[in-house]
Design a protein around this motif. Structure first.
Motif, PDB file in Angstrom:
ATOM      1  N   SER A  47       0.867  -1.172   0.000  1.00 15.49           N
ATOM      2  CA  SER A  47       0.000   0.000   0.000  1.00 15.49           C
ATOM      3  C   SER A  47       0.909   1.229   0.000  1.00 15.49           C
ATOM      4  CB  SER A  47      -0.874  -0.018   1.262  1.00 15.49           C
ATOM      5  OG  SER A  47      -1.645   1.156   1.333  1.00 15.49           O
ATOM      6  N   GLY A  48       0.611   2.178  -0.879  1.00 10.32           N
ATOM      7  CA  GLY A  48       1.416   3.397  -0.953  1.00 10.32           C
ATOM      8  C   GLY A  48       2.624   3.296  -1.870  1.00 10.32           C
ATOM      9  N   LYS A  51       0.914   1.813  -6.947  1.00  6.99           N
ATOM     10  CA  LYS A  51       0.211   0.929  -7.897  1.00  6.99           C
ATOM     11  C   LYS A  51      -0.886   1.683  -8.657  1.00  6.99           C
ATOM     12  CE  LYS A  51      -1.193  -1.996  -4.689  1.00  6.99           C
ATOM     13  NZ  LYS A  51      -0.693  -1.270  -3.497  1.00  6.99           N
ATOM     14  N   GLY A  74      -7.682  -2.883  -6.801  1.00  6.20           N
ATOM     15  CA  GLY A  74      -8.084  -3.669  -5.632  1.00  6.20           C
ATOM     16  C   GLY A  74      -9.024  -2.914  -4.710  1.00  6.20           C
ATOM     17  N   ASP A  75      -8.618  -1.697  -4.357  1.00 10.80           N
ATOM     18  CA  ASP A  75      -9.427  -0.856  -3.467  1.00 10.80           C
ATOM     19  C   ASP A  75     -10.830  -0.652  -4.067  1.00 10.80           C
ATOM     20  OD1 ASP A  75      -9.034   0.312  -0.991  1.00 10.80           O
ATOM     21  OD2 ASP A  75      -7.626   1.812  -1.700  1.00 10.80           O
ATOM     22  N   PHE A  87      -9.416  -9.020   4.943  1.00 11.64           N
ATOM     23  CA  PHE A  87      -7.993  -9.029   4.600  1.00 11.64           C
ATOM     24  C   PHE A  87      -7.258 -10.233   5.195  1.00 11.64           C
ATOM     25  CE2 PHE A  87      -9.272  -4.770   3.567  1.00 11.64           C
ATOM     26  CZ  PHE A  87      -8.564  -4.520   2.406  1.00 11.64           C
ATOM     27  N   ARG A  92      -7.941 -12.712   0.988  1.00  6.37           N
ATOM     28  CA  ARG A  92      -7.054 -12.064   0.007  1.00  6.37           C
ATOM     29  C   ARG A  92      -6.882 -13.003  -1.187  1.00  6.37           C
ATOM     30  NH1 ARG A  92      -3.523  -7.558   2.336  1.00  6.37           N
ATOM     31  NH2 ARG A  92      -3.656  -7.691   4.586  1.00  6.37           N
ATOM     32  N   ASN A  95      -9.938 -12.843  -3.283  1.00  3.58           N
ATOM     33  CA  ASN A  95      -9.917 -11.533  -3.941  1.00  3.58           C
ATOM     34  C   ASN A  95      -9.061 -11.604  -5.218  1.00  3.58           C
ATOM     35  OD1 ASN A  95     -10.131  -8.680  -4.236  1.00  3.58           O
ATOM     36  ND2 ASN A  95      -8.296  -8.339  -3.014  1.00  3.58           N
ATOM     37  N   ILE A  96      -7.849 -12.098  -5.062  1.00  6.50           N
ATOM     38  CA  ILE A  96      -6.899 -12.171  -6.185  1.00  6.50           C
ATOM     39  C   ILE A  96      -7.455 -13.114  -7.259  1.00  6.50           C
ATOM     40  CG2 ILE A  96      -4.522 -12.815  -6.849  1.00  6.50           C
ATOM     41  CD1 ILE A  96      -5.020 -10.485  -4.565  1.00  6.50           C
ATOM     42  N   LEU A 117      -3.298  -4.575  -7.382  1.00  4.17           N
ATOM     43  CA  LEU A 117      -3.666  -5.077  -6.052  1.00  4.17           C
ATOM     44  C   LEU A 117      -2.392  -5.347  -5.260  1.00  4.17           C
ATOM     45  CD1 LEU A 117      -5.670  -6.682  -8.305  1.00  4.17           C
ATOM     46  CD2 LEU A 117      -6.755  -7.336  -6.186  1.00  4.17           C
ATOM     47  N   ILE A 118      -2.477  -5.230  -3.950  1.00  2.00           N
ATOM     48  CA  ILE A 118      -1.299  -5.570  -3.141  1.00  2.00           C
ATOM     49  C   ILE A 118      -0.867  -6.993  -3.484  1.00  2.00           C
ATOM     50  CG2 ILE A 118      -0.390  -5.930  -0.810  1.00  2.00           C
ATOM     51  CD1 ILE A 118      -2.300  -3.808   0.219  1.00  2.00           C
ATOM     52  N   SER A 119      -1.832  -7.896  -3.576  1.00  2.00           N
ATOM     53  CA  SER A 119      -1.591  -9.319  -3.902  1.00  2.00           C
ATOM     54  C   SER A 119      -0.298  -9.804  -3.232  1.00  2.00           C
ATOM     55  CB  SER A 119      -1.568  -9.551  -5.408  1.00  2.00           C
ATOM     56  OG  SER A 119      -0.911  -8.540  -6.130  1.00  2.00           O
ATOM     57  N   ILE A 166      -5.608  -0.884  12.984  1.00  3.67           N
ATOM     58  CA  ILE A 166      -5.911  -1.799  11.873  1.00  3.67           C
ATOM     59  C   ILE A 166      -5.046  -3.029  12.103  1.00  3.67           C
ATOM     60  CG2 ILE A 166      -5.876  -2.212   9.375  1.00  3.67           C
ATOM     61  CD1 ILE A 166      -6.001   0.761   8.886  1.00  3.67           C
ATOM     62  N   GLY A 168      -3.556  -6.804  10.943  1.00  6.06           N
ATOM     63  CA  GLY A 168      -3.240  -7.548   9.715  1.00  6.06           C
ATOM     64  C   GLY A 168      -2.973  -6.629   8.542  1.00  6.06           C
ATOM     65  N   PHE A 169      -2.234  -5.551   8.767  1.00  3.82           N
ATOM     66  CA  PHE A 169      -1.927  -4.626   7.676  1.00  3.82           C
ATOM     67  C   PHE A 169      -0.631  -5.063   6.996  1.00  3.82           C
ATOM     68  CE2 PHE A 169      -0.832  -0.701   5.484  1.00  3.82           C
ATOM     69  CZ  PHE A 169      -2.071  -0.322   4.994  1.00  3.82           C
ATOM     70  N   THR A 170      -0.691  -5.168   5.674  1.00  3.18           N
ATOM     71  CA  THR A 170       0.467  -5.657   4.902  1.00  3.18           C
ATOM     72  C   THR A 170       1.722  -4.842   5.220  1.00  3.18           C
ATOM     73  OG1 THR A 170      -1.052  -6.273   3.142  1.00  3.18           O
ATOM     74  CG2 THR A 170       1.298  -6.181   2.566  1.00  3.18           C
TER      75      THR A 170
HETATM   76  N1  PPS Z   1      -5.214  -4.866   6.401  1.00  5.95           N
HETATM   77  C1  PPS Z   1      -4.974  -4.271   5.240  1.00  5.95           C
HETATM   78  N2  PPS Z   1      -3.863  -4.570   4.526  1.00  5.95           N
HETATM   79  C2  PPS Z   1      -3.652  -3.951   3.350  1.00  5.95           C
HETATM   80  N3  PPS Z   1      -4.475  -3.015   2.794  1.00  5.95           N
HETATM   81  C3  PPS Z   1      -5.592  -2.687   3.471  1.00  5.95           C
HETATM   82  C4  PPS Z   1      -5.879  -3.294   4.722  1.00  5.95           C
HETATM   83  N4  PPS Z   1      -7.047  -2.769   5.168  1.00  5.95           N
HETATM   84  C5  PPS Z   1      -7.472  -1.892   4.258  1.00  5.95           C
HETATM   85  N5  PPS Z   1      -6.598  -1.845   3.213  1.00  5.95           N
HETATM   86  C6  PPS Z   1      -6.867  -1.048   1.996  1.00  5.95           C
HETATM   87  O1  PPS Z   1      -7.173  -2.019   1.010  1.00  5.95           O
HETATM   88  C7  PPS Z   1      -6.380  -1.799  -0.149  1.00  5.95           C
HETATM   89  C8  PPS Z   1      -5.762  -3.111  -0.644  1.00  5.95           C
HETATM   90  O2  PPS Z   1      -6.727  -3.919  -1.224  1.00  5.95           O
HETATM   91  P1  PPS Z   1      -6.271  -5.120  -2.160  1.00  5.95           P
HETATM   92  O3  PPS Z   1      -7.524  -5.740  -2.653  1.00  5.95           O
HETATM   93  O4  PPS Z   1      -5.323  -4.605  -3.172  1.00  5.95           O
HETATM   94  O5  PPS Z   1      -5.504  -6.083  -1.146  1.00  5.95           O
HETATM   95  S1  PPS Z   1      -5.086  -7.604  -1.357  1.00  5.95           S
HETATM   96  O6  PPS Z   1      -4.543  -7.725  -2.721  1.00  5.95           O
HETATM   97  O7  PPS Z   1      -6.279  -8.432  -1.161  1.00  5.95           O
HETATM   98  O8  PPS Z   1      -4.076  -7.885  -0.333  1.00  5.95           O
HETATM   99  C9  PPS Z   1      -5.277  -0.856   0.219  1.00  5.95           C
HETATM  100  O9  PPS Z   1      -5.172   0.016  -0.903  1.00  5.95           O
HETATM  101  P2  PPS Z   1      -3.768   0.413  -1.595  1.00  5.95           P
HETATM  102  O10 PPS Z   1      -3.201   1.473  -0.685  1.00  5.95           O
HETATM  103  O11 PPS Z   1      -4.191   0.982  -2.915  1.00  5.95           O
HETATM  104  O12 PPS Z   1      -2.876  -0.770  -1.733  1.00  5.95           O
HETATM  105  C10 PPS Z   1      -5.776  -0.152   1.477  1.00  5.95           C
HETATM  106  O13 PPS Z   1      -6.400   1.067   1.128  1.00  5.95           O
END
Ligand code: PPS
Ligand code: ADP
Length: 215
Positions: A47-48, A51, A74-75, A87, A92, A95-96, A117-119, A166, A168-170
């Motif tokens: 995230s950030g 992408k 993804g968002d 998440f 996940r 989702n993917i 997507l973070i994937s 939050i 379980g944040f990647t």
């Molecule tokens: N726990 C956690 N971990 C990671 N990200 C989180 C979480 N909770 C909410 N978000 C928000 O969800 C966006 C990522 O969604 P994705 O569908 O790309 O995630 S994944 O591929 O299923 O891992 C991600 O958007 P991006 O910043 O664009 O990556 C976040 O806004």
């Protein structure tokens, strides 16, 4: 599997007695009409990491050159198709998997489809790659260190994750597995991060050099 009068009845997953129907217009005909080859550009990273920025700029550049493209973000997809998913790792993966299937349809339609997507899990991304012929899947790794993503933190999510608000944040308390062998890596050039325009140009150059921008 049962064959009746040239129709093959089969079972896939939980779907029983299903039959595949061929369409009279095929992928090659659609490609010739659009003057491009459909493909999946799969952007992965923290995230950030940029992408969505890359996906948007890439699609602007392709559009300006007369190409048909579409972004699966993804968002955004979690606002609709995938709103039932959390998440945790299984969600996940689902989702993917769903986005991979949708991207496959876009690519088959002849569209240059960007999935951003973070994937975080390699096996989930590899499963999407396996859905389409190998040359149709282009994996792009946003090679941006967690520290930089956390400094950017445009949505304030890292701050919340560090504060334990939050779970379980990647990158904070959930894993991210970088690709081992992907088609494109977006990284520092001369010690500096590339501009969004330069990142998109790197992908367009790849598409051009590998024949995707012609029928
Ligand atoms: N726990 C956690 N971990 C990671 N990200 C989180 C979480 N909770 C909410 N978000 C928000 O969800 C966006 C990522 O969604 P994705 O569908 O790309 O995630 S994944 O591929 O299923 O891992 C991600 O958007 P991006 O910043 O664009 O990556 C976040 O806004
Ligand atoms: N190449 C870049 N150089 C500098 N800042 C960038 C770059 N790409 C993205 N950003 C900024 O970083 C932040 C996160 O970008 P974003 O595209 O939303 O990432 P992601 O979709 O991976 O979460 C945004 O504020 C964006 O403007």
């Amino acid at each position: 599997m049962q064959v009746m009068e040239n129709l093959v009845r089969t079972t896939v997953g939980m779907s029983t007695n299903i039959v595949w129907h061929e369409c009279s217009i095929g992928k090659l005909e659609r490609q010739n009409l659009l003057m491009q080859k459909g493909c999946v550009i799969w952007i992965t990273g923290f995230s950030g990491s940029g992408k969505s920025t890359l996906a948007s700029m890439l699609n602007r550049q392709l559009h300006c050159r007369g190409h048909v493209s579409y972004v699966l973000d993804g968002d955004n997809l979690r606002h609709g198709l995938n709103k039932d998913l959390s998440f945790k790792a299984e969600d996940r993966a689902e989702n993917i998997c769903r986005v991979g299937e949708v991207a496959k349809l876009f690519a088959d339609a002849g569209v240059i489809c960007t999935a951003s997507l973070i994937s975080p899990y390699r096996r989930d991304r590899d499963a999407c790659r396996a859905l389409v012929p190998d040359s149709m899947f282009i994996e792009v790794f946003m090679d941006v260190p967690l520290k930089v993503c956390e400094e950017r933190d445009p949505k304030g999510l890292y701050k919340l994750a560090r504060a334990g608000k939050i779970k379980g944040f990647t990158g904070i308390d959930d894993p991210y597995e970088p690709p081992m062998d992907c088609e494109i890596v977006i990284q520092l050039k001369d010690g500096k991060y590339q501009t969004p325009k330069a990142m998109a140009e790197q992908v367009v150059t790849y598409l051009e050099e590998n024949g995707y921008l012609k029928a």
